[in-house]
Scaffold this active site. Structure first.
Site, PDB file in Angstrom:
ATOM      1  N   GLU A  54      58.095  55.413  40.443  1.00 33.30           N
ATOM      2  CA  GLU A  54      59.036  54.680  41.518  1.00 33.30           C
ATOM      3  C   GLU A  54      59.805  53.702  40.997  1.00 33.30           C
ATOM      4  O   GLU A  54      59.360  52.826  39.985  1.00 33.30           O
ATOM      5  CB  GLU A  54      57.997  54.305  42.352  1.00 33.30           C
ATOM      6  N   LYS A  64      60.523  57.758  51.156  1.00 35.39           N
ATOM      7  CA  LYS A  64      59.139  57.415  51.427  1.00 35.39           C
ATOM      8  C   LYS A  64      59.079  57.143  52.885  1.00 35.39           C
ATOM      9  O   LYS A  64      59.830  56.378  53.524  1.00 35.39           O
ATOM     10  CB  LYS A  64      59.145  56.065  50.397  1.00 35.39           C
ATOM     11  N   CYS A  71      54.243  56.755  46.097  1.00 38.23           N
ATOM     12  CA  CYS A  71      53.274  55.612  45.917  1.00 38.23           C
ATOM     13  C   CYS A  71      52.542  55.755  47.137  1.00 38.23           C
ATOM     14  O   CYS A  71      51.464  56.209  47.120  1.00 38.23           O
ATOM     15  CB  CYS A  71      53.946  54.229  45.757  1.00 38.23           C
TER      16      CYS A  71
END
Length: 264
Positions: A40, A110, A151
């Site tokens: 990330e 995300k 993440c």
């Protein structure tokens, strides 16, 4: 399929970060990897005020990793970067995946944003500067359906179940997991996602300190559909490589058909 997860300590110097990322991709290609995964925010970790100007999906960031994929002849999962967002105050946290010819195979934004207050330890509100994505993404990498995430998504099992039901055999998790949560939760969550969805999990993490006073956990790893850690990175920048046995994945799904047996 041979895969590599790349572990970096990205900081404020974007040119340096990209140079290190390129060198790790070169090592992955030299080691026979067909796919290399970066973490990330591979190009920048630091204070929001110092972050690079957000870019579109065909900007300089994309051009850099498209060229790397084309020149090295491998699939490149470019971690994530600050994509131009829906308004002037927010970006997207976006993954780009490139084919060996340099063409763009997939884009994922995300979905789950890290808004956390732990008294005396961490205060972070990702939603102040990042807009959430809205679409789950499964893309074919080397002919293998692959589910994308980033993440904090790791804490939401319903996302990964949707990816598995959509056909994913591999789940990819680029991350900048914090030290205080990573040492207790990182491996447990990754292995759980592998076991419950009977998928390989490729997790590429940031390692070490960055501004403003934060530390990433690292321990990038590759996990098989039984939950076995096939390979794990030491606490340093570098690459970690493993071979995925897709026949074993299908055997596991046949012998313990938990996906087929689900009722909800």
């Amino acid at each position: 399929m041979r895969v590599a997860v790349c572990q970096l300590n990205s900081r404020e110097d974007r040119a340096h970060n990209l140079s290190v990322a390129r060198s790790l991709l070169e090592r992955a290609a030299a080691g026979g990897a067909e796919l290399a995964v970066l973490p990330e925010y591979v190009d920048f970790l630091g204070r929001a005020a110092d972050a690079p100007k957000p870019e579109p999906v065909d900007g300089e960031f994309a051009e850099f990793f498209a060229a790397a994929a084309r020149e090295l002849g491998i699939w490149v999962h470019a971690g994530s970067f600050h994509e131009t967002g829906p308004d002037d105050t927010r970006t997207f946290n976006t993954t780009l995946v490139f084919r060996p010819d340099g063409s763009l195979a997939a884009t994922y934004r995300k979905i789950h944003l890290y808004d956390v207050e732990i008294a005396g330890r961490v205060s972070y509100q990702e939603s102040r500067t990042v807009a959430p994505g809205e679409q789950t993404v499964v893309t074919e990498i080397g002919g293998v359906p692959t589910g994308l995430s980033i993440c904090y998504d790791l804490r939401f099992p319903e996302l990964y179940r949707r990816l598995a039901v959509a056909g994913a055999r591999i789940l990819v998790v680029p991350a900048a997991f914090m030290l205080h949560t990573g040492r207790d939760h990182w491996e447990v969550l990754l292995r759980a996602r592998a076991i419950e969805n009977q998928c390989y999990v490729l997790a590429a993490g940031q390692i070490g300190d960055h501004e403003p006073g934060r530390t990433c956990f690292g321990r990038s790893m590759i996990i098989d559909p039984w939950g076995t850690v096939l390979a794990q990175a030491p606490d340093a920048e570098g690459i970690t490589v493993a071979d995925l046995d897709l026949g074993r994945l299908e055997t596991i799904r046949e012998e313990l058909p938990s996906l087929a047996n689900r009722r909800l």
